[in-house]
Design an enzyme around this catalytic site. Structure first.
Site, PDB file in Angstrom:
ATOM      1  N   HIS A 126      77.896  28.235  90.980  1.00 15.31           N
ATOM      2  CA  HIS A 126      77.117  28.003  89.753  1.00 15.31           C
ATOM      3  C   HIS A 126      77.630  28.887  88.617  1.00 15.31           C
ATOM      4  O   HIS A 126      76.855  29.463  87.848  1.00 15.31           O
ATOM      5  CB  HIS A 126      75.633  28.279  89.997  1.00 15.31           C
ATOM      6  CG  HIS A 126      74.934  27.220  90.808  1.00 15.31           C
ATOM      7  ND1 HIS A 126      74.527  26.032  90.274  1.00 15.31           N
ATOM      8  CD2 HIS A 126      74.585  27.199  92.115  1.00 15.31           C
ATOM      9  CE1 HIS A 126      73.937  25.298  91.216  1.00 15.31           C
ATOM     10  NE2 HIS A 126      73.986  25.982  92.356  1.00 15.31           N
ATOM     11  N   ASP A 135      73.279  30.472  95.899  1.00 16.12           N
ATOM     12  CA  ASP A 135      73.032  29.150  96.463  1.00 16.12           C
ATOM     13  C   ASP A 135      74.170  28.176  96.152  1.00 16.12           C
ATOM     14  O   ASP A 135      74.907  28.345  95.187  1.00 16.12           O
ATOM     15  CB  ASP A 135      71.715  28.577  95.926  1.00 16.12           C
ATOM     16  CG  ASP A 135      71.739  28.396  94.423  1.00 16.12           C
ATOM     17  OD1 ASP A 135      72.190  29.329  93.723  1.00 16.12           O
ATOM     18  OD2 ASP A 135      71.320  27.327  93.931  1.00 16.12           O
ATOM     19  N   GLU A 136      74.292  27.171  96.994  1.00 20.51           N
ATOM     20  CA  GLU A 136      75.163  26.007  96.774  1.00 20.51           C
ATOM     21  C   GLU A 136      76.586  26.397  96.367  1.00 20.51           C
ATOM     22  O   GLU A 136      77.207  25.735  95.529  1.00 20.51           O
ATOM     23  CB  GLU A 136      74.547  25.078  95.726  1.00 20.51           C
ATOM     24  CG  GLU A 136      73.205  24.502  96.160  1.00 20.51           C
ATOM     25  CD  GLU A 136      72.532  23.655  95.100  1.00 20.51           C
ATOM     26  OE1 GLU A 136      71.931  22.632  95.448  1.00 20.51           O
ATOM     27  OE2 GLU A 136      72.579  24.026  93.905  1.00 20.51           O
ATOM     28  N   SER A 137      77.102  27.441  96.974  1.00 15.36           N
ATOM     29  CA  SER A 137      78.480  27.857  96.671  1.00 15.36           C
ATOM     30  C   SER A 137      79.438  27.128  97.599  1.00 15.36           C
ATOM     31  O   SER A 137      80.163  27.740  98.404  1.00 15.36           O
ATOM     32  CB  SER A 137      78.609  29.378  96.812  1.00 15.36           C
ATOM     33  OG  SER A 137      79.767  29.843  96.177  1.00 15.36           O
ATOM     34  N   HIS A 138      79.454  25.805  97.467  1.00 17.21           N
ATOM     35  CA  HIS A 138      80.187  24.959  98.421  1.00 17.21           C
ATOM     36  C   HIS A 138      81.707  25.107  98.299  1.00 17.21           C
ATOM     37  O   HIS A 138      82.434  24.776  99.245  1.00 17.21           O
ATOM     38  CB  HIS A 138      79.805  23.493  98.208  1.00 17.21           C
ATOM     39  CG  HIS A 138      78.336  23.229  98.299  1.00 17.21           C
ATOM     40  ND1 HIS A 138      77.530  23.825  99.239  1.00 17.21           N
ATOM     41  CD2 HIS A 138      77.514  22.432  97.551  1.00 17.21           C
ATOM     42  CE1 HIS A 138      76.280  23.402  99.081  1.00 17.21           C
ATOM     43  NE2 HIS A 138      76.242  22.576  98.058  1.00 17.21           N
TER      44      HIS A 138
END
Length: 539
Positions: free
Chosen positions: A274, A337-340
């Site tokens: 993000h 979060d959501e550190s894909h």
């Protein structure tokens, strides 16, 4: 229908006038037990008398207590516009016996704790006592809700007298952390809008404002050592609008305003994912050394800081240091979060380094539940939003938990399929869904001792204005306040929805753009008064 409404209102006003004019000692019959306070108090005992607030009203507070002096000023400022009364505030070294009295003389060994309060209303005095100024402030919010809704008016209502039911309320919070999150990154909201949001939190006894200050779409706070973060990274938002950012003075103003309302600000800088706004601002934060394009869409998971480069940790250190200097609260939120796009081992190494940096500036770490994969410990807090296994892993490592289940607590999720704003990826969240959950029963293996509290996030992919913020938060926000404040065994939807429905006129007096859920029996105050007379509930 309009004729009937007008008749009811005429009857309501006429009854009040008869009671007020018939003799000096006779006032409208009141019953403290018939309150519609949110959050629901722990204990209420009615004595069936009336306290009269009139033009001679004075607010007293303990001499030498600057926090109580501020509380007294806050209450006077709240009452003056609608009453038209001067309302003096005065320091006192002893109980004055009349007026409104704010004191921290409550028993420090009682159930009240720092956040609890005792409110005693007699015919002569309104006394709010607590071991701590926070509790006194929460007691003020209870008095506020006991007064008629037009106490919220910014204009003189020309009422000569205001009435409070007599009795005793003893009340204290179930959880220490009662928060809401405002995402100012997807769409930017100025200082005055954030202050308005704080006003709403204060009314319902929240004590935390979590500000999501950075994301792919925008960087929203000035960092002097990395000025392009705000100037370039903050220059746009979802949909391509002009964006914006807070100067350090703006941010200080928000933090101070929150503190005056007994609310702690928790800043969040989301990382290592993000982070596109940062990656667009400084090419050296990217592994290839090339700046990314600014992003105005809503996809997630595509960005990452280059966790192998030491300059990245210098960047994190500078950002954490500068924001920490402006933030007196104990917490710093690192996102996570959501550190894909970040390799798992790189992610763990980065979070561990970020934790060390945050700790070096005297702050404790909060992160979304994914940070449980790193070496979290008892000093850290994992914010559960999606994966139960993450939260459980954090608890097993000693971390505590904030409960923010996306299936219940996300205020950006649509109420139903017809809601114009909001998203549906976590389902739909009507007002009853938002209220009917227990933080302790949410995840098997997580006990109450592991939970520091609850938080309701508002992500703003589809939210562009204060009206939008209000519509998605009201009427769900008061329910989240009650989950955080009121013991689970004292919470019941059938009772709550009635109290919520009686907030209608308060919402409207405050000019709140709220969702009129069909599940809630909305009532105006004159209708409530007539109903109580008919049912014989008020003697």
């Amino acid at each position: 229908m309009n004729i009937m409404k007008t008749s009811l209102k005429f009857l309501f006003v006429s009854v009040l006038a008869v009671y007020t004019m018939s003799c000096e000692e006779q006032y409208p019959p009141t019953n403290l037990a018939n309150n519609h306070i949110i959050p629901k108090p722990a204990s209420v005992v009615a004595t069936h008398g009336t306290f009269v607030l009139d033009k001679d009203a004075v607010i007293f507070y303990d001499s030498g207590n600057e926090d109580l002096k501020k509380n007294a000023g806050y209450l006077a400022g709240l009452l003056r516009p609608s009453t038209g009364f001067v309302i003096e505030t005065k320091a006192t070294s002893q109980n004055p016996g009349d007026g409104i009295y704010l004191t921290t003389g409550a028993d420090k060994d009682s159930l009240l704790g720092e956040g609890g309060y005792e409110l005693v209303i007699s015919e002569k005095q309104v006394k709010i006592s607590s071991p701590h100024p926070d509790g006194v402030f929460y007691g003020i919010q209870t008095v506020r809700q006991l007064l008629p809704a037009d106490i919220e008016s910014k204009d003189d209502t020309t009422r000569e007298k205001w009435f409070l039911p007599t009795g005793r309320i003893r009340d204290w919070p179930e959880y220490q952390h009662r928060g809401a999150m405002l995402d100012v990154s997807r769409h930017f909201f100025g200082v005055e809008t954030v202050k308005r949001f704080i006003d709403y939190l204060a009314l319902y006894k929240f004590n935390v404002l979590h500000l999501h200050l950075s994301d792919d779409q925008g960087w929203r706070i000035e960092i002097e050592s990395w000025p392009n973060l705000a100037r370039h990274g903050g220059s746009t938002e979802v949909g391509g609008g002009e964006g914006g950012y807070y100067t350090k003075d703006d941010y200080k103003e928000i933090v101070e305003y929150a503190a005056d309302h007994h609310i702690t600000v928790i800043p969040e800088i989301d990382m290592p994912g993000h982070t596109n706004a940062a990656l667009a601002s400084y090419p050296e934060l990217n592994c290839d050394g090339k700046a990314r394009e600014l992003y105005t869409g809503t996809k997630v998971g595509f960005s990452t800081l280059c966790t192998d480069k030491e300059i990245v940790y210098e960047f994190v250190d500078d950002v954490v240091r500068e924001i920490s200097e402006l933030t007196p609260g104990p917490w710093f939120h690192i996102g996570g979060d959501e550190s894909h796009s970040t390799d798992h081992d790189d992610y763990v190494r980065f979070v561990n380094r970020a934790r060390e940096i945050v700790n070096s500036y005297g702050k404790k770490v909060i992160g979304w539940d994914e940070i449980a994969h790193a070496d979290v410990n008892s000093e850290d807090v994992v914010q559960f939003w999606a994966r139960e296994n993450n939260a459980l892993q954090g608890v097993k490592k000693g971390a505590r938990v904030i409960m923010s289940p996306s299936s219940h607590a996300y205020m950006d999720i649509k109420y139903d399929s017809t809601t114009v704003l909001g998203l549906t990826w976590a389902g739909l969240t009507e007002v009853d869904d938002a209220y009917n959950w227990d933080p302790v029963a949410l995840v098997d293996g997580i006990e109450k001792i592991d939970i520091i509290g609850v938080e309701a996030p508002l992500w703003t992919e589809t939210i562009e204005s204060l009206d939008d913020i209000e519509y998605m938060t009201f009427p769900r926000l008061p329910g989240y306040a009650e989950i955080g404040w009121t013991a689970t065994e004292n919470r019941f939807w059938e009772d709550y929805k009635v109290r919520l429905g009686k907030q209608k006129e308060r919402f409207e007096t405050m000019d709140v753009n709220y969702y009129k859920s069909p599940l809630v029996p909305w009532q105006d105050e004159e209708d409530i008064f007539i109903d109580e007379q008919k049912e014989g509930e008020v003697k």
